[in-house]
Design a protein around this motif. Structure first.
Motif, PDB file in Angstrom:
ATOM      1  N   THR A   1      97.832  -4.762  20.373  1.00 43.59           N
ATOM      2  CA  THR A   1      96.986  -3.777  19.704  1.00 43.59           C
ATOM      3  C   THR A   1      96.819  -4.099  18.228  1.00 43.59           C
ATOM      4  O   THR A   1      95.711  -4.010  17.675  1.00 43.59           O
ATOM      5  CB  THR A   1      97.578  -2.365  19.862  1.00 43.59           C
ATOM      6  OG1 THR A   1      97.724  -2.065  21.243  1.00 43.59           O
ATOM      7  CG2 THR A   1      96.674  -1.328  19.204  1.00 43.59           C
ATOM      8  N   ALA A   2      97.899  -4.510  17.576  1.00 42.72           N
ATOM      9  CA  ALA A   2      97.828  -4.864  16.160  1.00 42.72           C
ATOM     10  C   ALA A   2      96.898  -6.044  15.929  1.00 42.72           C
ATOM     11  O   ALA A   2      96.119  -6.069  14.963  1.00 42.72           O
ATOM     12  CB  ALA A   2      99.228  -5.187  15.628  1.00 42.72           C
TER      13      ALA A   2
ATOM     14  N   GLU B   1     104.635  -1.756  11.355  1.00 46.23           N
ATOM     15  CA  GLU B   1     104.673  -0.367  10.884  1.00 46.23           C
ATOM     16  C   GLU B   1     104.130   0.641  11.888  1.00 46.23           C
ATOM     17  O   GLU B   1     104.161   1.846  11.641  1.00 46.23           O
ATOM     18  CB  GLU B   1     103.870  -0.243   9.585  1.00 46.23           C
ATOM     19  CG  GLU B   1     102.382  -0.420   9.752  1.00 46.23           C
ATOM     20  CD  GLU B   1     101.628  -0.248   8.446  1.00 46.23           C
ATOM     21  OE1 GLU B   1     100.489   0.216   8.492  1.00 46.23           O
ATOM     22  OE2 GLU B   1     102.179  -0.577   7.387  1.00 46.23           O
ATOM     23  N   THR B   2     103.635   0.175  13.015  1.00 50.51           N
ATOM     24  CA  THR B   2     103.032   1.070  13.993  1.00 50.51           C
ATOM     25  C   THR B   2     104.095   1.799  14.810  1.00 50.51           C
ATOM     26  O   THR B   2     105.015   1.177  15.331  1.00 50.51           O
ATOM     27  CB  THR B   2     102.103   0.298  14.947  1.00 50.51           C
ATOM     28  OG1 THR B   2     101.085  -0.342  14.173  1.00 50.51           O
ATOM     29  CG2 THR B   2     101.458   1.230  15.955  1.00 50.51           C
ATOM     30  N   ASP B   3     103.935   3.124  14.911  1.00 51.68           N
ATOM     31  CA  ASP B   3     104.834   3.924  15.747  1.00 51.68           C
ATOM     32  C   ASP B   3     104.393   3.820  17.200  1.00 51.68           C
ATOM     33  O   ASP B   3     103.237   3.531  17.508  1.00 51.68           O
ATOM     34  CB  ASP B   3     104.800   5.394  15.308  1.00 51.68           C
ATOM     35  CG  ASP B   3     105.356   5.572  13.893  1.00 51.68           C
ATOM     36  OD1 ASP B   3     106.250   4.798  13.519  1.00 51.68           O
ATOM     37  OD2 ASP B   3     104.874   6.471  13.182  1.00 51.68           O
TER      38      ASP B   3
ATOM     39  N   LEU C   1     100.691  -4.680  10.536  1.00 52.94           N
ATOM     40  CA  LEU C   1     100.358  -3.516  11.351  1.00 52.94           C
ATOM     41  C   LEU C   1     101.335  -3.351  12.506  1.00 52.94           C
ATOM     42  O   LEU C   1     101.747  -2.238  12.829  1.00 52.94           O
ATOM     43  CB  LEU C   1      98.931  -3.649  11.888  1.00 52.94           C
ATOM     44  CG  LEU C   1      97.815  -3.661  10.835  1.00 52.94           C
ATOM     45  CD1 LEU C   1      96.456  -3.844  11.501  1.00 52.94           C
ATOM     46  CD2 LEU C   1      97.831  -2.385  10.003  1.00 52.94           C
ATOM     47  N   ALA C   2     101.707  -4.461  13.124  1.00 50.54           N
ATOM     48  CA  ALA C   2     102.652  -4.390  14.238  1.00 50.54           C
ATOM     49  C   ALA C   2     104.009  -3.865  13.772  1.00 50.54           C
ATOM     50  O   ALA C   2     104.680  -3.118  14.499  1.00 50.54           O
ATOM     51  CB  ALA C   2     102.813  -5.777  14.872  1.00 50.54           C
TER      52      ALA C   2
ATOM     53  N   ALA D   1      93.272  -4.900  16.324  1.00 49.21           N
ATOM     54  CA  ALA D   1      92.845  -4.159  15.146  1.00 49.21           C
ATOM     55  C   ALA D   1      92.587  -5.098  13.972  1.00 49.21           C
ATOM     56  O   ALA D   1      91.575  -4.992  13.275  1.00 49.21           O
ATOM     57  CB  ALA D   1      93.903  -3.122  14.767  1.00 49.21           C
TER      58      ALA D   1
ATOM     59  N   PRO E   1      94.780   5.663   6.654  1.00 50.35           N
ATOM     60  CA  PRO E   1      94.489   4.713   7.735  1.00 50.35           C
ATOM     61  C   PRO E   1      94.187   3.326   7.168  1.00 50.35           C
ATOM     62  O   PRO E   1      93.571   3.197   6.101  1.00 50.35           O
ATOM     63  CB  PRO E   1      93.247   5.307   8.411  1.00 50.35           C
ATOM     64  CG  PRO E   1      93.249   6.754   8.026  1.00 50.35           C
ATOM     65  CD  PRO E   1      93.833   6.791   6.635  1.00 50.35           C
TER      66      PRO E   1
ATOM     67  N   GLU F   1     105.491  -3.414  21.407  1.00 54.44           N
ATOM     68  CA  GLU F   1     104.566  -4.383  21.993  1.00 54.44           C
ATOM     69  C   GLU F   1     105.063  -5.764  21.620  1.00 54.44           C
ATOM     70  O   GLU F   1     104.806  -6.240  20.516  1.00 54.44           O
ATOM     71  CB  GLU F   1     103.154  -4.197  21.435  1.00 54.44           C
ATOM     72  CG  GLU F   1     102.473  -2.915  21.836  1.00 54.44           C
ATOM     73  CD  GLU F   1     101.057  -2.873  21.281  1.00 54.44           C
ATOM     74  OE1 GLU F   1     100.365  -3.898  21.311  1.00 54.44           O
ATOM     75  OE2 GLU F   1     100.668  -1.813  20.789  1.00 54.44           O
TER      76      GLU F   1
END
Length: 222
Positions: free
Chosen positions: A157-158, A146-148, A143-144, A161, A81, A152
């Motif tokens: 959300t990225a 690589e996020t599954d 983060l955006a 975070a 994480p 967005e």
């Protein structure tokens, strides 16, 4: 990296390290760019070629810190994480703070000098916030990417975070600044940074659902 690029990077590092040493010894305003150039044995024009503004000389290390943080996130093992990686990166003691923990009085003087000159300068505080904001943006973009899950377009959300994670960094910087400028238990500062950092990351890991719930006592006081 080719020889030319390596030489340029070495020159940049030499200038930045020289500036940092002079700033921590004498303060930001007391050091002229011409003095930094002379100490580093380069021309004043060379200094400005690498660092267009004097503030850039002070914050080159902060920017490098941000680059290392993003690189650590990029290279974390599969299944790790991002919170764990950022927590490890931000709560390890290094630099002047680590030297202060060993009882190095000169390091404490330098740490105070750095934080005092930032606290006293609106331009330096603004530059600090910009450096942190740039790191936050870079982290959010990673983060955006690589996020599954559902796409967005705004990366909301990225960005939430990334701001939460970097919020811990900002809070710890503020803690260090308050403590070193108030002479409050400098020998305990590094340990407290680790403790409060761990508490902050534990809060992020747990979530905010149960945090800040207004108590009945508060209602009665109101």
């Amino acid at each position: 990296m080719g020889l030319r690029e390596l030489k340029k990077e070495q020159t940049r590092t030499l200038i930045a390290d020289t500036a940092w040493r002079l700033f921590t010894d004498r303060g930001f305003d007391a050091v002229r760019v011409a003095e930094i150039a002379r100490e580093a044995r380069v021309s004043e024009a060379t200094v400005f070629n690498y660092f267009p503004r004097k503030e850039d000389l002070l914050y080159s290390r902060l920017e490098a810190f941000g680059e290392r943080l993003v690189a650590a996130v990029d290279s974390r093992p599969t299944g790790t994480p991002v919170l764990d990686t950022v927590r490890t990166f931000l709560t390890r003691t290094s630099g002047l703070l680590a030297q202060v923990e060993t009882g190095d009085d000169d390091a404490l003087v330098r740490l105070r000098t750095v934080h005092r000159m930032i606290a006293d300068s609106a331009a330096l505080r603004a530059r600090e916030q910009q450096a942190i904001a740039d790191t936050t943006t870079a982290l959010a973009e990673r983060l955006a990417a690589e996020t599954d899950g559902p796409p967005e377009p705004a990366g909301v959300t990225a960005y939430v975070a990334a701001n939460a994670l970097m919020g811990v960094h900002r809070a710890l910087v503020d803690l260090v600044r308050r403590r070193v400028l108030s002479d409050e238990s400098p020998d305990r500062l590094a340990a407290d940074v680790r403790v409060y950092g761990e508490q902050a990351f534990a809060l992020l890991a747990h979530g905010l659902a149960d945090y800040g719930v207004r108590s009945a006592g508060r209602d009665e006081e109101a």
